[in-house]
Design an enzyme around this catalytic site. Sequence first.
Site, mmCIF file in Angstrom:
data_model
loop_
_atom_site.group_PDB
_atom_site.id
_atom_site.type_symbol
_atom_site.label_atom_id
_atom_site.label_comp_id
_atom_site.label_asym_id
_atom_site.label_seq_id
_atom_site.Cartn_x
_atom_site.Cartn_y
_atom_site.Cartn_z
ATOM 1 N N LYS A 78 0.938 -1.355 -0.073
ATOM 2 C CA LYS A 78 -0.056 -0.112 -0.075
ATOM 3 C C LYS A 78 0.810 1.231 -0.051
ATOM 4 C CE LYS A 78 -3.988 2.172 2.672
ATOM 5 N NZ LYS A 78 -4.977 1.939 3.700
ATOM 6 N N SER A 153 -9.935 1.890 2.896
ATOM 7 C CA SER A 153 -8.932 2.543 1.962
ATOM 8 C C SER A 153 -7.890 1.763 1.039
ATOM 9 C CB SER A 153 -8.152 3.571 2.884
ATOM 10 O OG SER A 153 -7.344 3.148 3.846
ATOM 11 N N SER A 177 -9.962 -0.423 7.373
ATOM 12 C CA SER A 177 -9.264 -0.334 5.746
ATOM 13 C C SER A 177 -8.586 -1.670 5.308
ATOM 14 C CB SER A 177 -8.352 0.849 5.910
ATOM 15 O OG SER A 177 -9.002 2.269 5.734
#
Lengths: 486, 116
Positions: A78, A153, A177
């Site tokens: 990420k 997210s 997330s």
Amino acid sequence: MNNINTLTQASIALKFGKTTSVELTQKCIQRIESIDENIGCYLCVDKIGAMKQAIDSDARRKFNQSLGELDGIPIGIKDMISCKGLPLNASSKILQDYLASYDATVIRNLRSKGAVIIGKLNQDEFGMGSSGENSAYKICKNPVNLSRTPGGSSSGSAAAIAANLAFGTLGTDTGGSVRQPAAFTGTVGIKPTYGRVSRFGVIAFASSLDQVGVFGHKVEDAATLLSGIAGYDEQDSTSIKISVPNYNLTLNRDIKGVRIGIPKEYLNKDVALDPEVKTCVENAISRLRTLGAKVYFISLPHVHLSVAAYHIISTAEASSNLARYDGIRYGPRIGFEGGFKNLYKETRGKLFGAEVKRRILLGTFVLSASCYDSYYIKAQKIRSLIVDDFRNAFTLVDAIICPTVPSVAYPLGERINDPLKMYLGDIFTIPANLAGLPGISIPGGFSKENLPIGIQLIGRPFEESNILNIAHMLEKILKINNEPVK
Amino acid sequence: MLLSAVYIYFYCIVNIIYDIKLPMQISMDCIEKIANLAMLALSKTELETYKKDLENILNYVKVLESVDTSKVEPIRCVIPIELNERVDEVHEKIGESSLRNSAGFENNLIKVPKII
């Protein structure tokens, strides 16, 4: 080679010489080049670096110097996590062109075990969002159904697993997330206990809630990857000195007699739970009973206050953490000629996205002198009550089961202009962050529209092995086909 | 800002005494002050949008008022442990590679607006 879809399959194939790291890495890069344009998982692919790491891994294996189960496995990261020499943008324009100057501890841990870092994954800007639409660079879509959100997210991290664009990925989880996008994409995602994994080198959103988590196709993949990143780190003052078990070794334990709690508050009529999700969780509970687990109703009396408390605490911490983006030290500058204050305000006003600005404003408001007690301190007191609720519940049960998300993946664009509706989608994931507990989401079934439904298990602090084991047993009995999208 | 503080005070008093739920409102003056404190240059349209968004969210978080927390301590740390302190030593110098990330990097320094 075509039958290698999961991290565990890849690890076994490498061990027995059925494939090479170069072959696996090439396969990932080719797939990214051929299909990711339509999905939007990757912000950057380190083709040269990944191939070099893969060649090194194959050389080690040739001389019987393999570094273990992760050696040679392509892993996506990420964009909140620092990988030396690669862009680190948190999907924000304010960090455009920023190149990481060091490795986060989780990346150092992965490299020490031979994992191949393949690239940086799309996300909602600074981890703020639940739909993948808040990226300043491109929207990430759900590979299961391209008209739907992949969740967020950690949108790219989940979508990359669902589309087979990496064998494992890292995400971060501040209010769900990792678990929420795992549920929406039919993948497995685990957020460990607060303090289990180092946050050194991870861009801070809300420091008392943030944790790095992992994604995989199957529970055993997530267990392997979590074993690879967890552990004490003196560079993170909130990292905790507790030994990390090999989570794979504790899978397949009998769960006969294991006590599992269902929070009765989640069955209240005012919780907008999709009937298909409810049926799916009820099915999972009945399957756990057939495995010998004892299921009880429990009470978490203050859990309905979680979303409200979370949005005060997280935005307060975010407004402070994001104060560092001032146009001086990072990224592009706007308004230099107008002096310091103009530079700060213009740079931040123009380069932060709408959701980030909304949260900074709310955080600044709740921390302002006239609101501090009535909002921030109040929320911290409610958080104390929520932590106590879980502590009491865990004297009665060994794990808690509930949906991961109240609905299946909703259409892209549906909630982007209704922030409160978007926030309420995190109702089942936020409590574990507020209480610092480990939580895992596994696929529990599919809706009539063939969209994945997630089942969440929450455990006591540092009992990741327990929820991984229950999740693994449930996964085996449910036999959900979450094969990667073709 | 002052108007908003007065409103919040009035709002709390009315709420406690009469148990009446007034909708939370923020003045444009308040949202401008908050944006200024947060160092965000925002257009009038943005300010109006955020004013509405914040009012909606603040109305939602009023649910917290339903619980009496007068005898509850605010949380300090979710996992009850001592914070670790490492020895204050330099391990790895990242120096120039980090400075290069500034748009104002020049001669191993960062150029900033004129102060004096």
